[in-house]
Design a protein around this motif. Structure first.
Motif, PDB file in Angstrom:
ATOM      1  N   TYR A  59       0.813  -1.220   0.000  1.00  0.00           N
ATOM      2  CA  TYR A  59       0.000   0.000   0.000  1.00  0.00           C
ATOM      3  C   TYR A  59       0.839   1.260   0.000  1.00  0.00           C
ATOM      4  CZ  TYR A  59       0.929   0.360   5.033  1.00  0.00           C
ATOM      5  OH  TYR A  59       1.537   0.462   6.259  1.00  0.00           O
ATOM      6  N   ASP A  86      -3.960  -1.353  -1.721  1.00  0.00           N
ATOM      7  CA  ASP A  86      -4.390  -1.177  -0.333  1.00  0.00           C
ATOM      8  C   ASP A  86      -5.526  -2.165  -0.078  1.00  0.00           C
ATOM      9  OD1 ASP A  86      -5.313  -0.445   2.128  1.00  0.00           O
ATOM     10  OD2 ASP A  86      -5.694   1.654   1.624  1.00  0.00           O
ATOM     11  N   SER A  88      -7.114  -2.791   2.463  1.00  0.00           N
ATOM     12  CA  SER A  88      -8.168  -2.318   3.356  1.00  0.00           C
ATOM     13  C   SER A  88      -9.262  -1.593   2.586  1.00  0.00           C
ATOM     14  CB  SER A  88      -7.598  -1.384   4.420  1.00  0.00           C
ATOM     15  OG  SER A  88      -7.260  -0.111   3.872  1.00  0.00           O
ATOM     16  N   ASP A 116      -2.543  -7.000   8.259  1.00  0.00           N
ATOM     17  CA  ASP A 116      -2.512  -5.795   9.076  1.00  0.00           C
ATOM     18  C   ASP A 116      -1.965  -6.178  10.446  1.00  0.00           C
ATOM     19  OD1 ASP A 116      -2.892  -3.568  10.602  1.00  0.00           O
ATOM     20  OD2 ASP A 116      -5.054  -3.453  10.350  1.00  0.00           O
ATOM     21  N   THR A 117      -0.757  -5.753  10.731  1.00  0.00           N
ATOM     22  CA  THR A 117      -0.144  -6.054  12.025  1.00  0.00           C
ATOM     23  C   THR A 117       0.103  -4.777  12.818  1.00  0.00           C
ATOM     24  OG1 THR A 117       2.039  -6.011  10.968  1.00  0.00           O
ATOM     25  CG2 THR A 117       0.962  -8.159  11.173  1.00  0.00           C
ATOM     26  N   SER A 118      -0.711  -3.759  12.541  1.00  0.00           N
ATOM     27  CA  SER A 118      -0.522  -2.469  13.213  1.00  0.00           C
ATOM     28  C   SER A 118      -0.826  -2.543  14.699  1.00  0.00           C
ATOM     29  CB  SER A 118      -1.414  -1.409  12.567  1.00  0.00           C
ATOM     30  OG  SER A 118      -2.791  -1.717  12.774  1.00  0.00           O
ATOM     31  N   THR A 124     -12.472   0.772   8.359  1.00  0.00           N
ATOM     32  CA  THR A 124     -12.121   1.264   7.027  1.00  0.00           C
ATOM     33  C   THR A 124     -13.240   2.126   6.452  1.00  0.00           C
ATOM     34  OG1 THR A 124     -13.109  -0.563   5.769  1.00  0.00           O
ATOM     35  CG2 THR A 124     -10.896  -0.907   6.672  1.00  0.00           C
ATOM     36  N   ARG A 130     -10.493  -3.105  10.297  1.00  0.00           N
ATOM     37  CA  ARG A 130      -9.348  -3.074   9.379  1.00  0.00           C
ATOM     38  C   ARG A 130      -8.585  -4.404   9.273  1.00  0.00           C
ATOM     39  NH1 ARG A 130      -5.857   0.449   6.715  1.00  0.00           N
ATOM     40  NH2 ARG A 130      -3.752  -0.395   6.576  1.00  0.00           N
ATOM     41  N   GLN A 131      -8.332  -5.061  10.403  1.00  0.00           N
ATOM     42  CA  GLN A 131      -7.569  -6.312  10.325  1.00  0.00           C
ATOM     43  C   GLN A 131      -8.267  -7.325   9.434  1.00  0.00           C
ATOM     44  OE1 GLN A 131      -5.099  -8.366  13.315  1.00  0.00           O
ATOM     45  NE2 GLN A 131      -6.054  -6.985  14.804  1.00  0.00           N
ATOM     46  N   VAL A 134      -8.039  -6.257   5.659  1.00  0.00           N
ATOM     47  CA  VAL A 134      -6.740  -6.494   5.022  1.00  0.00           C
ATOM     48  C   VAL A 134      -6.428  -7.980   4.911  1.00  0.00           C
ATOM     49  CG1 VAL A 134      -4.246  -6.155   5.268  1.00  0.00           C
ATOM     50  CG2 VAL A 134      -5.825  -4.276   5.768  1.00  0.00           C
ATOM     51  N   ASP A 135      -6.732  -8.721   5.973  1.00  0.00           N
ATOM     52  CA  ASP A 135      -6.326 -10.122   6.033  1.00  0.00           C
ATOM     53  C   ASP A 135      -7.288 -11.069   5.323  1.00  0.00           C
ATOM     54  OD1 ASP A 135      -4.590  -8.831   7.696  1.00  0.00           O
ATOM     55  OD2 ASP A 135      -4.902 -10.111   9.438  1.00  0.00           O
ATOM     56  N   TYR A 200      -6.434 -10.844  15.358  1.00  0.00           N
ATOM     57  CA  TYR A 200      -5.462 -11.514  14.495  1.00  0.00           C
ATOM     58  C   TYR A 200      -5.742 -13.012  14.479  1.00  0.00           C
ATOM     59  CZ  TYR A 200      -0.857 -12.950  12.717  1.00  0.00           C
ATOM     60  OH  TYR A 200       0.165 -13.506  11.979  1.00  0.00           O
TER      61      TYR A 200
END
Length: 329
Positions: A59, A86, A88, A116-118, A124, A130-131, A134-135, A200
């Protein structure tokens, strides 16, 4: 196949790539999440030694550029093409899928490595947590939109493959809550929002179930695999927000460095090895849907909730409802 070496815990992605060079030759591969010091980067670098084309995504355009430069520096003959993606954003996924589909170049393998490991709860623009976006939602939609292109690469000697990089985290929680509200967004006050590792755990469970569902629905036209790459100190463990969760689990020490007592750690090269195995090892030809650990089938390490085809089917239908369209394989 009998001439192939035995791959295991210590095998590196480059060793796998070299051993499977004849399988990789002429293939075009898409790898998501390819920042330097990550598994996706090392996966792409190792495959690029022998592949016809490796498309890498991320992204952040600048980090993507650096990844391309690093791969080309190490593998001067590599044919690497970057795409800003991206995961997300469903709009970004659709745009990139359209670009992929407009090219006449075939696509033989998709490796869904990005995550997403933020460690930060966020929603979003599409209204998804978000996780999970993205995942899972992003990879699901991307696979759906480019699936016909992937199918078209099949031949008498090759069946296209889709690889999902999951995690042993699938066994470190109560299992994924397969309800529409939870899948879309459990809410800022939820346990998943308060402890990002629990979300996660759910997203990585979704990866395994998606692989299982795709393998079943493809009925031998596409092979799908999920995997645990190992415990690796990558850039994913260096985000400030994720460090407290990893410390509470004993993965990281108080100073944020790897806790060697947590288990046996792999190098990034060793961690990426199972990705390359899943993408190309012919010994997995009759094992579509399998969960891999240390480069071999390890379905016994997959918890019951992630081995249930009914759960895979339920997740598939819920995801279709979330993204607003069917994925007919």
């Amino acid at each position: 196949m009998s001439a192939l070496p035995t791959f295991g815990f210590s095998t590196t992605a480059e060793e796998v790539s070299d051993a499977l060079a004849s399988e990789i030759a002429g293939k075009n591969v898409l790898v998501t999440g390819t920042s330097i010091d990550g598994l996706g980067f090392e996966t792409a670098r190792a495959i690029a030694k022998h592949a016809r084309l490796v498309v890498i995504t991320g992204y952040n355009a600048e980090r993507l550029r650096l990844s391309v430069e690093a791969i080309r520096k190490d593998v001067p003959h590599a044919n690497v093409h970057p795409l800003v993606l991206d995961l997300s954003s469903m709009a970004s996924v659709r745009q990139v899928a359209e670009e992929i589909n407009t090219h006449t170049t075939p696509l033989h393998v998709i490796i869904h490595n990005a995550a997403d490991t933020s460690g930060v709860y966020a929603v979003t623009a599409d209204g998804f947590e978000r996780q999970m976006a993205v995942d899972h939602f992003g990879p699901f939609l991307l696979t759906k939109l480019i699936f016909q292109k992937l199918l078209a690469s099949g031949s008498a000697s090759w069946l296209p493959r889709v690889v999902f990089v999951s995690s042993a985290a699938i066994a470190m929680g109560p299992g994924i809550d397969l309800s529409l509200p939870n899948l879309r967004d459990p809410g800022s006050g939820s346990p998943q929002a308060q402890n990002p590792f629990m979300r996660y755990h759910e997203t990585k469970s979704a990866n395994v179930l998606f692989a299982l569902g795709l393998a079943k629905r493809a009925e031998g036209r596409v092979r799908a695999y999920s995997l645990h790459p190992g415990t690796i100190y990558t850039n994913a463990l260096k985000h400030d927000a994720i460090i407290p969760s990893m410390q509470s689990l004993g993965v990281l020490k108080d100073d944020g460095q790897p806790n060697l007592e947590f288990g046996t750690w792999k190098t990034i090269g060793q961690g990426a090895a199972t990705n390359v195995v899943a993408a190309f090892d012919p010994r997995l030809n009759d094992k579509s849907g399998a969960y891999l650990v240390d480069c071999v089938e390890a379905n016994e390490q997959r918890p019951a909730v992630c081995s249930d085809l009914a759960n895979a089917d339920k997740l598939w239908k819920l995801t279709e409802e979330v993204i607003g369209e069917e994925f007919v394989v």
